[in-house]
Design an enzyme around this catalytic site. Structure first.
Site, PDB file in Angstrom:
ATOM      1  CG  HIS A  58      -1.656   1.257   1.459  1.00 37.76           C
ATOM      2  ND1 HIS A  58      -1.325   2.115   2.485  1.00 37.76           N
ATOM      3  CD2 HIS A  58      -2.677   1.846   0.784  1.00 37.76           C
ATOM      4  CE1 HIS A  58      -2.115   3.170   2.437  1.00 37.76           C
ATOM      5  NE2 HIS A  58      -2.947   3.040   1.426  1.00 37.76           N
ATOM      6  CD  GLU A 112      -2.754   2.754  -3.473  1.00 41.57           C
ATOM      7  OE1 GLU A 112      -3.106   3.944  -3.348  1.00 41.57           O
ATOM      8  OE2 GLU A 112      -3.287   1.810  -2.828  1.00 41.57           O
TER       9      GLU A 112
END
Lengths: 447, 437
Positions: A67, A70
């Site tokens: 994450h 990302e």
């Protein structure tokens, strides 16, 4: 963007026959899968790139790095300054975002159809050419910690979910939260992010989904031009996660938090997922969840607990077979005022046992099959949702054919198969039962 | 009589190659009910959006929450069907109906297949015209509403929003929660719900939009069958709400790691000539969808939050300029300082030509992308009607955006961006932040 011309990637492709109307798929020689979904009602296109890498693919000790990366993908590349990607999309009237799940990470832009090449150029650029700085890391790590504060630390229900999930998976990485454990997030480094990036962000680990007012041949030509030259990761490991040992003991946990206003009981069972060419069991469980708790007014749990006994203000059963590895089947019971969690749980157990005893109501079953048929009509109105469905499937071990076979497999599920599958709900060794309470719940109940 | 409008949306400024075409027809039923329609026959279903202006503002004195509870009961039994029979009938047709009680309007959204349109509309008609309000259903839905109110009382976002509203609009329905209070909802009776329905669901405040597999004639007949039996007149609309809040900081202690902040002051009316100017200015300052100044300063440069936004909130009887941020207890004071500094900077210096051009390109390009699907288009059309926008608004909207000048922004920023009037309501345990009036 640096063109990887030294890697000789001829732009030949393996074309598969079109499997259903308006959907085309191809694989470039460097391994990139390309899926095109046509919808010509509006001059809009959605480009999505899905990586077969999510939180469950992280190394031990760096939870949250999928994450975190990302977020970092919106920083600088060799061709773009930090933030320039999104600024460029916005300056062209588009919107963009990204998401991370346990089995995948995805990036998308929604923009006028004639701007597809622009966003493709940029998306292809950041697949291999990210240029991160130490400053990016420090600031963006604060941002994801604030995201965790917002989503999890400030929400007792989310904290409870995290604890239950950790108990559900004793050895498999699905037990680790996607956003990461806070103490590990605080230590995530540039090297951690780059290691994940270099290994997993590559054409042979990605799926390009383009949906909207486009022609497959045009998309393919653009994909070949922009993604075709990218080098694959040559030593890409096969996806295999540590597996669950046999579950021999029922697990129960209670989480008390002063911020809780409404106590509830929730139980999840380890359950099989959809597998390519073998989706039957998942289809049966999907129908079981619909029958048991899909609609508060017409489902079995709603009828028994909310209407007949009036002991619950909300009930639900939930299951999603879209998962690379073993998923869960869940039951929720939110008791009415004056009903404690012990009684609520007992009533839930009784309702499930009665359902297995009584069998499936034929009319309810027919209505759910009608819903299923209608959903195939309604879903055509939302091409982005279709793109999401295919992207998730292709990163969860399924194929385009599996997605297209799924409605028929669901339709063929029988009442007997549902009841047979429901027997798993009686085996609590597979299950984690959680109580979310206020700190003084015990005192309140005994008064 | 039908009038046909063609609204062409030029997509993007310089090339203008792509255009979104939305052909809006204004349909008047034989019985005199009007609706906006976009025919889209490629998929065999229709999306229908219905609004009754007024909403929870029309709760009678002492009956706060009546309209909300009433709207929750419309699908809980109607005509000769009890709640479960009604739900089974809707499920069997694979139709879906949504009822939501908003401050300024009651919103009803429906989606139904062409193959059973008549039967689906019979069911929706029953909910609107002949809801039963059975006592068992009232008690069951009331318990759900009360559970929701109890949840709101412990939710930092709700706590912050509610306090801001209480301080801003004391004495007006805007001051209190649409759902009502634990006490007011507990005391609502069946008669109160019947009165709430009579006050809100009437033809003198009705707006309708439809998109999908239906012709103008079919829609006309549908409207009369569905809505023709509703009463002609409902309750009087409320008065304007006077804004009573001053600048300052309100702190509500709450034991949670991240402080949640709502901030704002008075805003701008939707029909003000400067609305588009303010809209563009806010897009630059704190709008979502592109990198705003607030996101750049609070998140990107300092990592103080996951998200910070500001937005214009024009309502029917008041208008606000609001924003929100959430930041760890030991960092929220800094986040507030940065926001205040950006507010001052905007009021004093306005924006740059580059910022204005960027915001224009973004807004004009993003607009056609909203028209993506039957439901979204129906929503836009019903929103235009209830706001009082003409049918050709879609075609002229981007021109209004493009007409805004730097001078306009400077003028409007001075008028509407008021750092001294900013009130921050902070829920959490903020460090180094003192309440101030």
């Amino acid at each position: 963007m640096r063109i990887l011309s030294l890697v000789i990637l001829a732009l030949t492709l393996m074309t598969r026959p079109i499997l259903a109307q308006d959907i085309s798929n191809y694989t470039l020689e460097n391994g990139l899968e390309v899926l095109v979904i046509e919808d010509h009602r509006a001059p809009v296109v959605v480009q999505m790139v899905w990586y077969r890498a999510g939180a469950a693919d992280e190394a031990r000790g760096v939870s949250g790095v999928a994450h975190f990366l990302e977020h970092l993908l919106f920083k600088a590349t060799d061709d773009l300054e930090s933030g320039e990607f999104s600024d460029t999309v916005a300056a062209n009237g588009g919107s963009d975002n990204a998401f991370t799940s346990k089995d995948y990470t995805g990036y998308y832009q929604r923009i006028a159809a004639d701007r597809l090449e622009l966003v493709m150029t940029m998306e292809a650029d950041r697949m291999r050419d990210l240029r991160l700085s130490v400053d990016d890391i420090a600031t963006e790590r604060d941002v994801i910690l604030e995201e965790r504060n917002m989503r999890t630390e400030n929400d007792p229900s989310a904290l409870f979910s995290e604890q239950r999930n950790a108990a559900q998976y004793m050895n498999h990485p699905y037990g680790i939260p996607i956003i990461g454990w806070k103490h590990e997030m605080e230590k995530l480094s540039l090297e951690d992010a780059l290691a994940f990036y270099r290994r997993y962000y590559a054409p042979n680990n990605a799926i390009l989904v383009v949906a909207g007012d486009v022609l497959p041949a045009d998309v393919l030509a653009l994909a070949k031009k922009h993604y075709g030259p990218l080098a694959p990761t040559v030593d890409l490991p096969k996806r295999s996660r540590t597996l669950e040992p046999p579950h021999l003991a029922e697990r129960r946990l209670a989480y008390a938090d002063p911020r809780v206003s409404q106590p509830y009981v929730i139980r999840t069972y380890l359950a099989p997922e959809r597998n390519s060419g073998a989706q039957k069991q998942a289809a049966v469980l999907t129908m079981l969840s619909e029958l048991l708790g899909g609609n508060g007014q017409t489902s079995v749990l709603g009828r028994k607990l909310q209407f007949e006994q009036q002991k619950a203000i909300y009930t639900s059963a939930f299951y999603s077979g879209m998962s690379l590895d073993q998923t869960t089947f869940g039951l929720v019971m939110v008791p009415s005022e004056g009903v404690d969690l012990a009684e609520g749980e007992a009533l839930l157990d009784t309702a499930v046992a009665e359902f297995i005893e009584e069998g499936v109501d034929a009319e309810q079953f027919a209505r759910i099959k009608m819903q299923l048929r209608a959903s195939l009509i309604y879903e055509r109105d939302d091409v982005q949702a279709l793109a999401n469905m295919y992207g998730a499937a292709l990163t969860s071990g399924l194929t385009v054919k599996d997605v297209q076979d799924w409605p028929e497999i669901l339709k063929d599920v029988t009442a007997d198969e549902v009841i047979e599958a429901a027997a798993m709900l009686l085996d609590k060794k597979q299950a984690v039962t959680g109580w979310l309470t206020k700190p003084d719940a015990v005192a309140e109940v005994s008064q | 009589m039908k009038r046909i409008y063609m609204a062409l949306i030029a997509l993007l400024t310089f090339t203008a190659v792509a255009k979104a075409e939305v052909e809006i027809q204004e349909v008047t039923s034989p019985g005199g009910i009007t609706a906006w329609l976009v025919e889209e026959h490629s998929i065999p279903f229709t999306s229908l959006e219905i609004r009754f202006k007024g909403g929870t503002n029309l709760d009678a004195d002492g009956k706060r929450g009546a309209v909300n509870l009433m709207s929750g009961l419309l699908e809980e039994g109607a005509a000769d069907m009890d709640a479960r029979q009604y739900a089974a009938a809707v499920e069997g047709l694979a139709a879906s109906f949504g009822f939501s009680a908003r401050s300024d309007a009651l919103a009803i959204s429906a989606q139904f297949l062409s193959e059973n349109r008549g039967a689906a509309m019979e069911l929706l008609r029953a909910a609107l015209v002949e809801p039963r309000f059975d006592q068992t259903a009232i008690d069951r839905v009331r318990a759900q509403v009360i559970s929701g109110i109890q949840g709101d009382l412990k939710d930092p976002d709700d706590i912050a929003g509610r306090r801001f509203s209480e301080l801003a609009y004391a004495g007006h329905p805007y001051a209190t929660s649409r759902s009502g209070t634990l006490d007011s909802v507990a005391e609502l009776t069946r008669e109160d719900l019947i009165a709430a329905k009579a006050a809100t669901i009437a033809r003198d405040r009705l707006f309708v939009a439809a998109v999908g597999d239906i012709t103008p004639d079919e829609l006309g007949a549908l409207l009369d069958g569905l809505l023709g039996d509703l009463p002609a007149v409902g309750a009087n609309m409320p008065k304007r709400a006077d804004y009573q809040l001053t600048g300052g900081v309100t702190v509500i202690p709450f034991d949670t790691p991240q402080s949640v902040v709502i901030f704002g002051h008075e805003g701008i009316e939707r029909h003000d000539d400067d609305f588009f100017v303010a809209y563009l200015m806010n897009t630059i300052l704190g709008g979502s969808g592109r990198q705003s100044r607030l996101m750049e300063e609070v998140r990107e440069k300092r990592g103080l939050t996951y998200g910070v936004y500001s937005y214009l909130q024009p309502m029917d009887y008041a208008e606000l300029y609001m924003g929100s941020v959430a930041s760890a207890n030991d960092r929220v004071a800094e986040a507030i300082d940065v926001i205040r500094a950006e507010w001052i900077k905007m009021a004093e210096d306005g924006v740059t030509a580059e910022e204005l051009d960027g915001a224009k390109t973004y807004l004009t390009g993003a607009y056609p992308l909203r028209f993506d699907g039957n439901g979204p288009i129906a929503n836009i059309m019903v929103g235009m009607q209830i706001t009082g926008l003409p049918v050709d608004y879609i075609a002229t909207r981007n021109d209004k955006i493009n007409a805004v000048t730097l001078g306009d922004i400077t003028r409007v920023a001075k008028r509407f961006v008021r750092p001294d009037d900013l009130r921050f309501v902070v829920v959490g345990q903020p460090e180094g932040l003192k309440p101030a009036n």
